[in-house]
Write a protein that holds these residues in place. Structure first.
Motif, PDB file in Angstrom:
ATOM      1  N   TYR A   1       6.145 -22.334   2.998  1.00 19.05           N
ATOM      2  CA  TYR A   1       6.291 -21.504   1.811  1.00 19.05           C
ATOM      3  C   TYR A   1       6.008 -20.064   2.190  1.00 19.05           C
ATOM      4  CZ  TYR A   1       5.344 -19.311  -2.665  1.00 19.05           C
ATOM      5  OH  TYR A   1       5.355 -18.459  -3.733  1.00 19.05           O
ATOM      6  N   LYS A   2       6.909 -19.195   1.836  1.00 15.88           N
ATOM      7  CA  LYS A   2       6.721 -17.771   2.098  1.00 15.88           C
ATOM      8  C   LYS A   2       6.676 -17.048   0.758  1.00 15.88           C
ATOM      9  CE  LYS A   2       8.922 -13.798   4.205  1.00 15.88           C
ATOM     10  NZ  LYS A   2       9.619 -13.066   3.184  1.00 15.88           N
ATOM     11  N   ARG A   3       5.588 -16.364   0.521  1.00  6.63           N
ATOM     12  CA  ARG A   3       5.454 -15.604  -0.713  1.00  6.63           C
ATOM     13  C   ARG A   3       6.464 -14.467  -0.708  1.00  6.63           C
ATOM     14  NH1 ARG A   3      -0.298 -14.293  -2.418  1.00  6.63           N
ATOM     15  NH2 ARG A   3       0.110 -15.867  -3.964  1.00  6.63           N
ATOM     16  N   LYS A   4       7.125 -14.245  -1.843  1.00  4.58           N
ATOM     17  CA  LYS A   4       8.102 -13.166  -1.951  1.00  4.58           C
ATOM     18  C   LYS A   4       7.403 -11.819  -1.887  1.00  4.58           C
ATOM     19  CE  LYS A   4      11.821 -15.136  -4.720  1.00  4.58           C
ATOM     20  NZ  LYS A   4      12.573 -14.990  -5.968  1.00  4.58           N
ATOM     21  N   SER A   5       8.061 -10.878  -1.241  1.00  3.10           N
ATOM     22  CA  SER A   5       7.532  -9.521  -1.218  1.00  3.10           C
ATOM     23  C   SER A   5       7.808  -8.877  -2.575  1.00  3.10           C
ATOM     24  CB  SER A   5       8.209  -8.705  -0.114  1.00  3.10           C
ATOM     25  OG  SER A   5       9.549  -8.410  -0.477  1.00  3.10           O
ATOM     26  N   TRP A   6       7.135  -7.775  -2.855  1.00  2.00           N
ATOM     27  CA  TRP A   6       7.378  -7.054  -4.111  1.00  2.00           C
ATOM     28  C   TRP A   6       8.816  -6.569  -4.154  1.00  2.00           C
ATOM     29  CZ3 TRP A   6       4.229  -7.942  -7.868  1.00  2.00           C
ATOM     30  CH2 TRP A   6       2.882  -8.215  -7.605  1.00  2.00           C
ATOM     31  N   GLN A   7       9.343  -6.170  -3.015  1.00  4.00           N
ATOM     32  CA  GLN A   7      10.732  -5.709  -2.971  1.00  4.00           C
ATOM     33  C   GLN A   7      11.691  -6.854  -3.304  1.00  4.00           C
ATOM     34  OE1 GLN A   7      11.352  -3.049   0.609  1.00  4.00           O
ATOM     35  NE2 GLN A   7       9.197  -3.653   0.841  1.00  4.00           N
ATOM     36  N   GLU A   8      11.397  -8.058  -2.814  1.00  3.61           N
ATOM     37  CA  GLU A   8      12.222  -9.225  -3.149  1.00  3.61           C
ATOM     38  C   GLU A   8      12.132  -9.547  -4.633  1.00  3.61           C
ATOM     39  OE1 GLU A   8      12.195 -11.810   0.966  1.00  3.61           O
ATOM     40  OE2 GLU A   8      10.375 -11.842  -0.274  1.00  3.61           O
ATOM     41  N   LYS A   9      10.947  -9.339  -5.215  1.00  6.42           N
ATOM     42  CA  LYS A   9      10.778  -9.591  -6.645  1.00  6.42           C
ATOM     43  C   LYS A   9      11.569  -8.596  -7.496  1.00  6.42           C
ATOM     44  CE  LYS A   9       6.285 -11.782  -6.205  1.00  6.42           C
ATOM     45  NZ  LYS A   9       4.880 -11.793  -6.580  1.00  6.42           N
TER      46      LYS A   9
ATOM     47  N   MET B   1       4.874  -3.507 -13.404  1.00  5.61           N
ATOM     48  CA  MET B   1       3.895  -3.841 -12.367  1.00  5.61           C
ATOM     49  C   MET B   1       4.594  -4.159 -11.045  1.00  5.61           C
ATOM     50  SD  MET B   1       1.878  -6.967 -11.116  1.00  5.61           S
ATOM     51  CE  MET B   1       2.865  -8.031 -12.057  1.00  5.61           C
ATOM     52  N   ILE B   2       5.702  -4.887 -11.103  1.00  7.05           N
ATOM     53  CA  ILE B   2       6.464  -5.200  -9.885  1.00  7.05           C
ATOM     54  C   ILE B   2       6.967  -3.908  -9.246  1.00  7.05           C
ATOM     55  CG2 ILE B   2       8.623  -6.221  -9.025  1.00  7.05           C
ATOM     56  CD1 ILE B   2       8.153  -8.519 -11.070  1.00  7.05           C
ATOM     57  N   THR B   3       7.484  -2.996 -10.054  1.00  8.30           N
ATOM     58  CA  THR B   3       7.992  -1.722  -9.536  1.00  8.30           C
ATOM     59  C   THR B   3       6.900  -0.955  -8.808  1.00  8.30           C
ATOM     60  OG1 THR B   3       9.660  -1.572 -11.275  1.00  8.30           O
ATOM     61  CG2 THR B   3       9.040   0.487 -10.187  1.00  8.30           C
ATOM     62  N   ALA B   4       5.742  -0.828  -9.428  1.00  5.16           N
ATOM     63  CA  ALA B   4       4.630  -0.083  -8.819  1.00  5.16           C
ATOM     64  C   ALA B   4       4.245  -0.677  -7.473  1.00  5.16           C
ATOM     65  CB  ALA B   4       3.428  -0.077  -9.763  1.00  5.16           C
ATOM     66  N   ASN B   5       4.112  -1.981  -7.421  1.00  8.50           N
ATOM     67  CA  ASN B   5       3.725  -2.638  -6.177  1.00  8.50           C
ATOM     68  C   ASN B   5       4.818  -2.556  -5.120  1.00  8.50           C
ATOM     69  OD1 ASN B   5       0.950  -4.017  -6.344  1.00  8.50           O
ATOM     70  ND2 ASN B   5       1.855  -4.374  -8.355  1.00  8.50           N
ATOM     71  N   ALA B   6       6.083  -2.628  -5.532  1.00 13.22           N
ATOM     72  CA  ALA B   6       7.191  -2.504  -4.588  1.00 13.22           C
ATOM     73  C   ALA B   6       7.241  -1.107  -3.982  1.00 13.22           C
ATOM     74  CB  ALA B   6       8.517  -2.842  -5.271  1.00 13.22           C
ATOM     75  N   VAL B   7       6.983  -0.085  -4.796  1.00 10.76           N
ATOM     76  CA  VAL B   7       6.976   1.299  -4.295  1.00 10.76           C
ATOM     77  C   VAL B   7       5.926   1.447  -3.203  1.00 10.76           C
ATOM     78  CG1 VAL B   7       6.409   3.696  -4.898  1.00 10.76           C
ATOM     79  CG2 VAL B   7       7.932   2.365  -6.371  1.00 10.76           C
ATOM     80  N   GLU B   8       4.727   0.968  -3.450  1.00 10.37           N
ATOM     81  CA  GLU B   8       3.658   1.072  -2.449  1.00 10.37           C
ATOM     82  C   GLU B   8       3.955   0.227  -1.222  1.00 10.37           C
ATOM     83  OE1 GLU B   8       1.125   3.195  -2.261  1.00 10.37           O
ATOM     84  OE2 GLU B   8       1.869   4.093  -4.111  1.00 10.37           O
ATOM     85  N   GLU B   9       4.557  -0.933  -1.415  1.00  7.57           N
ATOM     86  CA  GLU B   9       4.935  -1.778  -0.288  1.00  7.57           C
ATOM     87  C   GLU B   9       5.958  -1.060   0.594  1.00  7.57           C
ATOM     88  OE1 GLU B   9       5.623  -6.311  -0.599  1.00  7.57           O
ATOM     89  OE2 GLU B   9       7.647  -5.411  -0.704  1.00  7.57           O
TER      90      GLU B   9
END
Length: 176
Positions: free
Chosen positions: A14-22, A105-113
């Motif tokens: 199992y691979k957790r999705k990255s914020w960018q994938e989300k 929240m997904i957007t914020a985390n994806a930006v930082e990622e």
């Protein structure tokens, strides 16, 4: 009585999705529905003027991110302004605040990622507040980091109980 759950089989990696994938578009969205009282967002959406039976849209992260991208320096936006703008864009009465909040929240985390990976993304997520001007503790680094980013831009952040909010946030709001 508690019981142990069986261990996952080792061949079921199992691979957790990255914020960018989300952030990727989700199948079936955007979706327009008739607002019903049993919807999790009904109470919040009704406070913004929608009624049972009105049309409500559920959107993808990219659409929410595009609205967040438009907030210029010296301006702020709350989840309510984002929902109003998205609803207007779709010609419906409301946008689901619950899914919009998740997408914020997904957007914020994806930006930082992306920044950590050396990718460019200048979406100013920190200029998006929760309802009533409160800071978002689910942003990367929590409310403390959100506070730091806002103060860096000259906004006055105060404390109310154990939460932070932007003082006089309404005078900085951009049209949603």
């Amino acid at each position: 009585v508690f019981r142990r759950l069986p261990k996952r089989e080792t061949n079921m990696a199992y691979k957790r999705k990255s914020w960018q994938e989300k952030m990727a578009d989700k199948e079936g969205l955007p979706k327009v529905l008739a607002l019903e009282p049993n919807f999790p967002c009904f109470k919040a959406v009704s406070r913004m003027g929608a009624k049972a039976g009105d049309t409500c849209v559920l959107v993808n992260t990219r659409e929410v991110a595009a609205v967040m991208q438009e907030v210029s320096a010296g301006k702020l936006m709350t989840i309510h302004e984002i929902c109003k703008k998205i609803a207007r864009n779709h010609g419906v009465a409301a946008s689901c605040t619950l899914t919009t909040g998740i997408e914020i929240m997904i957007t914020a985390n994806a930006v930082e990622e992306m920044k950590k990976e050396g990718k460019r993304n200048d979406t100013p997520y920190w200029r998006t507040l929760k309802a009533d001007g409160f800071l978002n503790e689910k942003y990367p680094g929590g409310a403390e980091k959100h506070k730091e980013l806002l103060e860096r831009e000259g906004f006055e952040v105060a404390r109310k109980g154990n939460r932070y909010f932007v003082s006089d946030f309404r005078k900085y709001l951009t049209e949603g």
